[in-house]
Design a protein around this motif. Structure first.
Motif, mmCIF file in Angstrom:
data_model
loop_
_atom_site.group_PDB
_atom_site.id
_atom_site.type_symbol
_atom_site.label_atom_id
_atom_site.label_comp_id
_atom_site.label_asym_id
_atom_site.label_seq_id
_atom_site.Cartn_x
_atom_site.Cartn_y
_atom_site.Cartn_z
ATOM 1 N N VAL A 88 9.982 -8.940 14.594
ATOM 2 C CA VAL A 88 8.414 -8.154 13.796
ATOM 3 C C VAL A 88 8.189 -7.199 14.000
ATOM 4 C CG1 VAL A 88 8.298 -10.710 13.992
ATOM 5 C CG2 VAL A 88 7.254 -9.327 15.744
ATOM 6 N N PHE A 89 7.452 -6.358 13.198
ATOM 7 C CA PHE A 89 7.008 -4.750 13.832
ATOM 8 C C PHE A 89 5.833 -5.662 14.587
ATOM 9 C CE2 PHE A 89 8.914 -5.375 9.400
ATOM 10 C CZ PHE A 89 9.950 -4.645 9.338
ATOM 11 N N SER A 144 -4.325 0.937 8.059
ATOM 12 C CA SER A 144 -3.275 1.305 6.783
ATOM 13 C C SER A 144 -2.166 1.757 7.366
ATOM 14 C CB SER A 144 -4.875 3.175 6.404
ATOM 15 O OG SER A 144 -3.917 3.751 8.063
ATOM 16 N N GLU A 145 -1.106 2.659 6.408
ATOM 17 C CA GLU A 145 -0.004 3.277 6.376
ATOM 18 C C GLU A 145 -0.108 4.254 7.806
ATOM 19 O OE1 GLU A 145 2.917 5.498 3.436
ATOM 20 O OE2 GLU A 145 1.332 4.982 2.468
ATOM 21 N N ASP A 146 -1.418 4.960 7.333
ATOM 22 C CA ASP A 146 -0.675 6.145 7.879
ATOM 23 C C ASP A 146 -1.343 5.506 9.770
ATOM 24 O OD1 ASP A 146 -0.738 8.217 6.411
ATOM 25 O OD2 ASP A 146 -2.936 9.343 6.771
ATOM 26 N N ALA A 147 -1.632 4.719 10.067
ATOM 27 C CA ALA A 147 -2.202 3.791 11.032
ATOM 28 C C ALA A 147 -1.008 3.611 11.313
ATOM 29 C CB ALA A 147 -3.355 3.754 11.613
ATOM 30 N N LEU A 148 -0.101 2.654 10.924
ATOM 31 C CA LEU A 148 1.538 1.994 11.064
ATOM 32 C C LEU A 148 2.318 2.949 11.924
ATOM 33 C CD1 LEU A 148 0.928 -0.395 8.125
ATOM 34 C CD2 LEU A 148 1.190 -0.834 10.503
ATOM 35 N N ASP A 149 2.316 3.888 10.853
ATOM 36 C CA ASP A 149 3.124 4.849 10.990
ATOM 37 C C ASP A 149 2.901 5.893 12.004
ATOM 38 O OD1 ASP A 149 5.361 7.299 10.726
ATOM 39 O OD2 ASP A 149 4.349 8.490 10.004
ATOM 40 N N MET A 150 1.294 6.348 12.796
ATOM 41 C CA MET A 150 1.644 6.897 13.967
ATOM 42 C C MET A 150 1.294 6.424 15.150
ATOM 43 S SD MET A 150 -2.213 8.654 12.998
ATOM 44 C CE MET A 150 -2.458 9.863 10.966
ATOM 45 N N LEU A 151 1.324 4.981 14.826
ATOM 46 C CA LEU A 151 1.428 3.649 16.516
ATOM 47 C C LEU A 151 2.605 3.015 16.100
ATOM 48 C CD1 LEU A 151 -1.719 1.998 15.602
ATOM 49 C CD2 LEU A 151 -1.859 3.751 17.189
ATOM 50 N N GLY A 152 3.410 3.732 15.673
ATOM 51 C CA GLY A 152 5.396 3.710 15.607
ATOM 52 C C GLY A 152 5.320 2.089 15.947
ATOM 53 N N ILE A 153 4.748 1.370 14.246
ATOM 54 C CA ILE A 153 4.899 0.084 13.709
ATOM 55 C C ILE A 153 6.016 0.130 12.736
ATOM 56 C CG2 ILE A 153 3.517 -2.030 13.037
ATOM 57 C CD1 ILE A 153 1.009 -1.326 14.992
ATOM 58 N N LEU A 154 5.464 0.839 11.727
ATOM 59 C CA LEU A 154 5.996 1.489 11.015
ATOM 60 C C LEU A 154 6.197 1.738 10.150
ATOM 61 C CD1 LEU A 154 7.506 -2.015 8.757
ATOM 62 C CD2 LEU A 154 4.841 -1.619 8.219
ATOM 63 N N SER A 155 7.359 2.893 9.328
ATOM 64 C CA SER A 155 7.825 4.129 9.240
ATOM 65 C C SER A 155 6.598 4.360 8.168
ATOM 66 C CB SER A 155 9.415 4.632 9.594
ATOM 67 O OG SER A 155 9.740 4.006 8.377
ATOM 68 N N SER A 156 6.974 5.424 7.414
ATOM 69 C CA SER A 156 6.210 5.378 5.669
ATOM 70 C C SER A 156 7.013 4.946 5.251
ATOM 71 C CB SER A 156 5.727 6.756 5.994
ATOM 72 O OG SER A 156 4.428 6.643 6.495
#
Length: 227
Positions: free
Chosen positions: A90-91, A140-152
Motif C-alpha cells: 500500500v501507499f 492533497s496531491e502536494d501533501a502526498l508528494d511532499m510526505l513521500g507517500i505518492l509522487s505527483s
C-alpha cells in the motif's frame, strides 16, 4: 496459511506460493447500527455480507480484467468467502480513494455551506489517509508528494485509473437502473511498481440508489447479479 492482518471487514493470509488470501467477513462499517462505507468502525454484522461482497467483487474485477485495467485479483471461492490475490504494497500506511458523483456523506458534512444534498458532482476524486485516530483526513496531491507517500506522477495515474474504474462500475449499475453516488477504492504497488486496484468492489464500499431509494449492500448484490 499465515495470518498477516485482521481487518474490519476481512482478514489477510499469506499463501505458500507468495500470493495472498483475503477472507471476507459478515461485518460492515458504520456507526450505531447504520451502514456507512466511509466509517472507521464496524457498525453491524449482516449475515451473508461477506459472500455477497465477494460475488460482486468477482463480477467487477473480471469486467476490469477484460478491459485491461490492472488489479491484484487472481480468483475467488464464493463458498469459502475467499479471494486469492497478487501481493501488493500500500501507499504509506494505506490510502482510500473516493470517486463522487453526488454530494452525500462526508463531502456534504465538509462542504455543506456550498453543496446541497445529492447535487451532481463530476466524478470528483479525493484521497484520504487510512488513519482511524485522525478520522481518515483528506490529503492533497502536494501533501502526498511532499510526505513521500505518492509522487505527483503517481497521483495523476491514480486519479485517472480511479475515474476509469468508477466509470465502469457506474455503467454496470446503470444497466440495472441503479445510480452510483460515490465509491471508495484502495490501490497498491506490485513488485514491478505497477499501480493496481486492491481490496474489493462491493456494496460495502459504495452508495447506490434506485429511484431515489438507498440500496443496502446485500440488496445491491441481488439486483446486480440476478439474471
Amino acid at each position: 496459511m499465515k495470518l498477516i492482518y485482521k481487518g474490519k471487514t476481512k482478514d489477510v493470509y499469506e499463501l505458500e506460493d507468495g500470493n495472498y488470501l483475503l477472507k471476507f467477513k459478515d461485518d460492515v462499517t458504520g456507526e450505531n447500527g447504520v451502514f456507512d462505507p466511509g466509517a472507521n468502525t464496524v457498525g453491524l454484522t449482516m449475515e451473508g455480507a461477506g459472500r455477497a461482497g465477494l460475488k460482486l467483487t468477482k463480477h467487477f474485477f473480471e469486467i476490469l480484467k477484460e478491459k485491461g485495467i490492472p488489479t491484484h485479483y487472481i480468483d475467488a471461492d464464493i463458498e469459502e468467502a475467499t479471494m486469492t490475490v497478487k501481493p501488493a504494497t500500500v501507499f504509506g500506511k494505506g490510502l482510500e480513494v473516493i470517486c463522487r458523483y453526488r454530494a452525500v456523506g462526508s463531502f456534504l458534512r465538509r462542504y455543506g455551506m456550498y453543496a446541497e444534498e445529492g447535487q451532481p458532482l463530476d466524478a470528483f476524486v479525493e484521497v484520504t489517509l487510512k488513519d482511524d485516530e485522525r478520522q481518515d483526513p483528506p490529503i492533497s496531491e502536494d501533501a502526498l508528494d511532499m510526505l513521500g507517500i505518492l509522487s505527483s506522477n503517481e497521483y495523476k495515474e491514480l486519479k485517472d485509473v480511479t475515474k476509469k474504474i468508477a466509470g465502469t462500475v457506474k455503467e454496470e449499475l446503470a444497466k440495472k437502473d441503479i445510480d452510483l453516488y460515490d465509491i471508495k477504492f484502495e490501490f497498491g504497488r506490485t513488485q514491478d511498481g505497477q499501480i493496481v486496484l486492491i481490496d474489493e468492489i462491493s456494496g460495502g464500499n459504495m452508495r447506490a440508489y434506485k429511484q431515489g431509494e438507498y440500496i443496502e449492500p446485500l440488496q445491491l448484490e441481488k439486483f446486480m447479479l440476478e439474471k
